[in-house]
Design a protein around this motif. Structure first.
Motif, PDB file in Angstrom:
ATOM      1  N   HIS A 137       0.869  -1.184   0.000  1.00  0.00           N
ATOM      2  CA  HIS A 137       0.000   0.000   0.000  1.00  0.00           C
ATOM      3  C   HIS A 137       0.904   1.230   0.000  1.00  0.00           C
ATOM      4  CE1 HIS A 137      -3.045   2.872   1.232  1.00  0.00           C
ATOM      5  NE2 HIS A 137      -3.969   1.931   1.140  1.00  0.00           N
ATOM      6  N   PRO A 138       0.595   2.263  -0.801  1.00  0.00           N
ATOM      7  CA  PRO A 138       1.487   3.427  -0.862  1.00  0.00           C
ATOM      8  C   PRO A 138       1.477   4.302   0.392  1.00  0.00           C
ATOM      9  CG  PRO A 138      -0.405   3.720  -2.316  1.00  0.00           C
ATOM     10  CD  PRO A 138      -0.499   2.343  -1.781  1.00  0.00           C
ATOM     11  N   ASN A 139       0.453   4.168   1.268  1.00  0.00           N
ATOM     12  CA  ASN A 139       0.359   5.050   2.443  1.00  0.00           C
ATOM     13  C   ASN A 139       0.284   4.324   3.783  1.00  0.00           C
ATOM     14  OD1 ASN A 139       0.089   7.297   0.621  1.00  0.00           O
ATOM     15  ND2 ASN A 139      -2.028   6.659   0.295  1.00  0.00           N
ATOM     16  N   ASP A 140      -0.249   3.126   3.802  1.00  0.00           N
ATOM     17  CA  ASP A 140      -0.474   2.414   5.064  1.00  0.00           C
ATOM     18  C   ASP A 140       0.745   1.558   5.420  1.00  0.00           C
ATOM     19  OD1 ASP A 140      -1.305   0.842   7.175  1.00  0.00           O
ATOM     20  OD2 ASP A 140      -3.287   0.417   6.338  1.00  0.00           O
ATOM     21  N   PHE A 141       1.464   1.927   6.499  1.00  0.00           N
ATOM     22  CA  PHE A 141       2.677   1.206   6.904  1.00  0.00           C
ATOM     23  C   PHE A 141       2.408  -0.262   7.217  1.00  0.00           C
ATOM     24  CE2 PHE A 141       5.388   5.081   8.449  1.00  0.00           C
ATOM     25  CZ  PHE A 141       5.631   5.380   7.106  1.00  0.00           C
ATOM     26  N   GLU A 142       1.194  -0.572   7.676  1.00  0.00           N
ATOM     27  CA  GLU A 142       0.862  -1.960   8.032  1.00  0.00           C
ATOM     28  C   GLU A 142       0.721  -2.848   6.795  1.00  0.00           C
ATOM     29  OE1 GLU A 142       0.352  -3.757  11.091  1.00  0.00           O
ATOM     30  OE2 GLU A 142       1.613  -2.076  11.636  1.00  0.00           O
ATOM     31  N   LEU A 143       0.568  -2.229   5.627  1.00  0.00           N
ATOM     32  CA  LEU A 143       0.342  -2.999   4.410  1.00  0.00           C
ATOM     33  C   LEU A 143       1.459  -2.799   3.386  1.00  0.00           C
ATOM     34  CD1 LEU A 143      -3.488  -2.317   3.960  1.00  0.00           C
ATOM     35  CD2 LEU A 143      -2.449  -4.461   4.666  1.00  0.00           C
ATOM     36  N   MET A 144       2.647  -2.389   3.874  1.00  0.00           N
ATOM     37  CA  MET A 144       3.767  -2.215   2.950  1.00  0.00           C
ATOM     38  C   MET A 144       4.996  -2.973   3.436  1.00  0.00           C
ATOM     39  SD  MET A 144       5.115   1.713   3.537  1.00  0.00           S
ATOM     40  CE  MET A 144       3.589   2.544   3.163  1.00  0.00           C
ATOM     41  N   SER A 145       5.845  -3.335   2.498  1.00  0.00           N
ATOM     42  CA  SER A 145       7.056  -4.078   2.843  1.00  0.00           C
ATOM     43  C   SER A 145       8.056  -3.141   3.527  1.00  0.00           C
ATOM     44  CB  SER A 145       7.683  -4.673   1.585  1.00  0.00           C
ATOM     45  OG  SER A 145       8.152  -3.643   0.734  1.00  0.00           O
ATOM     46  N   ASP A 146       9.016  -3.737   4.233  1.00  0.00           N
ATOM     47  CA  ASP A 146      10.027  -2.944   4.950  1.00  0.00           C
ATOM     48  C   ASP A 146      10.840  -2.077   3.995  1.00  0.00           C
ATOM     49  OD1 ASP A 146       9.172  -3.973   7.335  1.00  0.00           O
ATOM     50  OD2 ASP A 146      10.702  -5.539   7.462  1.00  0.00           O
ATOM     51  N   ASP A 147      11.116  -2.586   2.777  1.00  0.00           N
ATOM     52  CA  ASP A 147      11.901  -1.815   1.787  1.00  0.00           C
ATOM     53  C   ASP A 147      11.172  -0.544   1.375  1.00  0.00           C
ATOM     54  OD1 ASP A 147      13.874  -3.653   1.841  1.00  0.00           O
ATOM     55  OD2 ASP A 147      13.431  -4.588  -0.096  1.00  0.00           O
ATOM     56  N   VAL A 148       9.868  -0.700   1.084  1.00  0.00           N
ATOM     57  CA  VAL A 148       9.064   0.467   0.664  1.00  0.00           C
ATOM     58  C   VAL A 148       8.970   1.462   1.824  1.00  0.00           C
ATOM     59  CG1 VAL A 148       6.752   1.225  -0.029  1.00  0.00           C
ATOM     60  CG2 VAL A 148       7.745  -0.814  -1.050  1.00  0.00           C
ATOM     61  N   ARG A 149       8.768   0.935   3.020  1.00  0.00           N
ATOM     62  CA  ARG A 149       8.665   1.799   4.201  1.00  0.00           C
ATOM     63  C   ARG A 149       9.963   2.596   4.403  1.00  0.00           C
ATOM     64  NH1 ARG A 149       6.347  -0.068  10.080  1.00  0.00           N
ATOM     65  NH2 ARG A 149       6.611   1.913  11.124  1.00  0.00           N
ATOM     66  N   ALA A 150      11.105   1.924   4.247  1.00  0.00           N
ATOM     67  CA  ALA A 150      12.410   2.587   4.431  1.00  0.00           C
ATOM     68  C   ALA A 150      12.591   3.718   3.417  1.00  0.00           C
ATOM     69  CB  ALA A 150      13.538   1.565   4.287  1.00  0.00           C
ATOM     70  N   LYS A 151      12.167   3.460   2.167  1.00  0.00           N
ATOM     71  CA  LYS A 151      12.294   4.498   1.123  1.00  0.00           C
ATOM     72  C   LYS A 151      11.414   5.707   1.446  1.00  0.00           C
ATOM     73  CE  LYS A 151      13.562   1.399  -2.648  1.00  0.00           C
ATOM     74  NZ  LYS A 151      13.053   0.579  -3.748  1.00  0.00           N
ATOM     75  N   ILE A 211      18.862 -15.903   9.598  1.00  0.00           N
ATOM     76  CA  ILE A 211      18.412 -14.767   8.779  1.00  0.00           C
ATOM     77  C   ILE A 211      16.885 -14.736   8.827  1.00  0.00           C
ATOM     78  CG2 ILE A 211      18.305 -13.803   6.437  1.00  0.00           C
ATOM     79  CD1 ILE A 211      21.009 -15.213   5.922  1.00  0.00           C
ATOM     80  N   SER A 212      16.340 -13.553   9.075  1.00  0.00           N
ATOM     81  CA  SER A 212      14.887 -13.422   9.209  1.00  0.00           C
ATOM     82  C   SER A 212      14.372 -12.335   8.265  1.00  0.00           C
ATOM     83  CB  SER A 212      14.552 -13.061  10.659  1.00  0.00           C
ATOM     84  OG  SER A 212      13.178 -12.825  10.795  1.00  0.00           O
ATOM     85  N   ILE A 213      13.323 -12.668   7.553  1.00  0.00           N
ATOM     86  CA  ILE A 213      12.674 -11.697   6.653  1.00  0.00           C
ATOM     87  C   ILE A 213      11.176 -11.739   6.919  1.00  0.00           C
ATOM     88  CG2 ILE A 213      12.033 -11.265   4.234  1.00  0.00           C
ATOM     89  CD1 ILE A 213      14.840 -12.095   3.446  1.00  0.00           C
ATOM     90  N   ARG A 214      10.552 -10.560   6.988  1.00  0.00           N
ATOM     91  CA  ARG A 214       9.106 -10.533   7.171  1.00  0.00           C
ATOM     92  C   ARG A 214       8.477  -9.589   6.153  1.00  0.00           C
ATOM     93  NH1 ARG A 214       6.283  -7.076  11.638  1.00  0.00           N
ATOM     94  NH2 ARG A 214       6.934  -5.040  10.910  1.00  0.00           N
ATOM     95  N   HIS A 215       7.248  -9.884   5.831  1.00  0.00           N
ATOM     96  CA  HIS A 215       6.542  -9.025   4.871  1.00  0.00           C
ATOM     97  C   HIS A 215       5.052  -9.046   5.195  1.00  0.00           C
ATOM     98  CE1 HIS A 215       4.665 -12.285   2.548  1.00  0.00           C
ATOM     99  NE2 HIS A 215       5.797 -12.944   2.660  1.00  0.00           N
ATOM    100  N   PRO A 216       4.303  -8.021   4.755  1.00  0.00           N
ATOM    101  CA  PRO A 216       2.856  -7.999   5.041  1.00  0.00           C
ATOM    102  C   PRO A 216       2.145  -9.121   4.303  1.00  0.00           C
ATOM    103  CG  PRO A 216       3.442  -6.209   3.545  1.00  0.00           C
ATOM    104  CD  PRO A 216       4.723  -6.835   3.980  1.00  0.00           C
ATOM    105  N   ALA A 217       1.168  -9.733   4.967  1.00  0.00           N
ATOM    106  CA  ALA A 217       0.378 -10.804   4.344  1.00  0.00           C
ATOM    107  C   ALA A 217      -1.054 -10.686   4.854  1.00  0.00           C
ATOM    108  CB  ALA A 217       0.967 -12.173   4.680  1.00  0.00           C
TER     109      ALA A 217
END
Length: 353
Positions: free
Chosen positions: A76-90, A180-186
């Protein structure tokens, strides 16, 4: 922004509003689309009753969603709960992502799927040699902000069902390997279907599904003829059939969009919430999921009807689907058809019906 026009897809899908005789299943799907936090729906019934057709049809009719371009998680372009960590960091660095409109995804989970296929995999070699987290997204990543459909869910490995339900409940998928741990919205609407003759789900897993829809083969001969004719017309000329239902499809889509916008404003009186909990207590429903889901589904139903105040009738319309699958204590018991729930509802709500 959401797109309100229904586009003709490359592969025509039977129109949702043309499906008759399965109103409970259609309502359960619509409410979960309005509020995915209801927790999904499990649809159990006879073979050949249009379970898969209905699920594909509602996905096709849904409004398009805004996503970050080229993002594997439909962020999601605005909701932090629905975006990946990479997009959030950018975004936190002040970069503005490019936004595109995309159809809501419906992801089919094959019965033979492995855990890696569902959750995704981490390329350990790349991580160790190049020092980067190389992640191959799985089906849960693809399903974020969409619908994850599991046909014959009662035949799926319990371990995989647990993973799906955990992700659906938390809204996140975490993959860990070799430190190594990776998480993403689901965050997705989990829809399971199956035939009770082939085995039931364990009560503990059943309870995790928000709603339960029971469908039976239509007995009315006139209605059966109507269904057969509709299907025959669609198979002969899909575009003509879609054009015939275009107006109804548009109306339904607009109703869903309006309900999604209205949902945050919907309220349910304290005395009605107490009555819902009384019903759950009287039926000896374990835990509080039944109370929570009935409250959520009642609010979604009110929004679906274009109102912000939940009525007794709203609760009556959804309570059976929210509670009938939570009454089973013994795995060998069959699921109540709903009579028990309705009788208890009538008794407890009698003073305000």
């Amino acid at each position: 922004m959401t797109s309100n026009t229904i586009k003709t897809t490359a592969r025509p899908i039977f129109p949702f509003t043309a499906i008759v005789g399965q109103e409970e299943m259609k309502l359960a799907l619509a409410l979960n689309v309005i509020d995915p936090k209801i927790g999904g729906v499990i649809i159990m019934g006879d073979r050949g009753t249009g379970k898969s057709t209905t699920i594909r049809a509602i996905t096709d009719i849904l409004p398009e969603i805004e996503v970050v371009e080229d993002d594997p998680f439909n962020s999601h372009p605005n909701d932090f709960e629905l975006m990946s960590d990479d997009v959030r960091a950018k975004i936190e660095q002040g970069l503005k992502p490019k936004i595109v409109l995309k159809k809501v995804m419906m992801v089919d989970l094959p019965l033979g799927a492995t855990e890696d296929r569902v959750c995704g995999t981490i390329d350990i070699e790349k991580a160790l040699t190049e020092g980067i987290k190389a992640f191959e997204p799985g089906l849960l990543a693809k399903a974020n902000r969409g619908i994850l459909y599991v046909d014959e869910v009662n035949l799926l490995d319990d371990h995989l069902v647990d993973i799906l339900l955990d992700s659906a409940a938390s809204g996140w998928n975490t993959v860990e390997r070799e430190g190594i741990s990776i998480r993403h919205p689901a965050r997705f609407v989990l829809v399971g279907s199956g035939n009770p003759e082939e085995g039931e789900l364990r009560p503990q897993l059943l309870d995790r599904f928000g709603m339960h829809s029971e469908i039976r083969t239509v007995k009315n001969p006139e209605l059966r003829v109507q269904i057969v004719e509709q299907r025959s017309d669609f198979d002969k000329n899909p575009q003509e059939s879609l054009a015939k239902y275009q107006t109804l499809q548009e109306e339904f889509r607009n109703k869903i969009i309006k309900a999604q916008e209205l949902l945050p404003q919907t309220t349910i009186d304290y005395k009605l919430r107490v009555k819902i909990s009384q019903v759950c207590s009287e039926l000896d429903v374990d835990g509080l999921r039944g109370d929570i889901v009935t409250n959520r589904a009642s609010r979604a139903y009110a929004a679906y009807e274009g109102r912000t105040q939940v009525t007794v009738n709203d609760i009556k319309s959804v309570i059976t689907m929210c509670l009938r699958h939570r009454l089973r204590k013994d795995p060998l018991e069959t699921i109540d058809s709903g009579d028990k729930v309705q009788k208890t509802f009538e008794k407890i709500f009698s003073d305000i019906v």
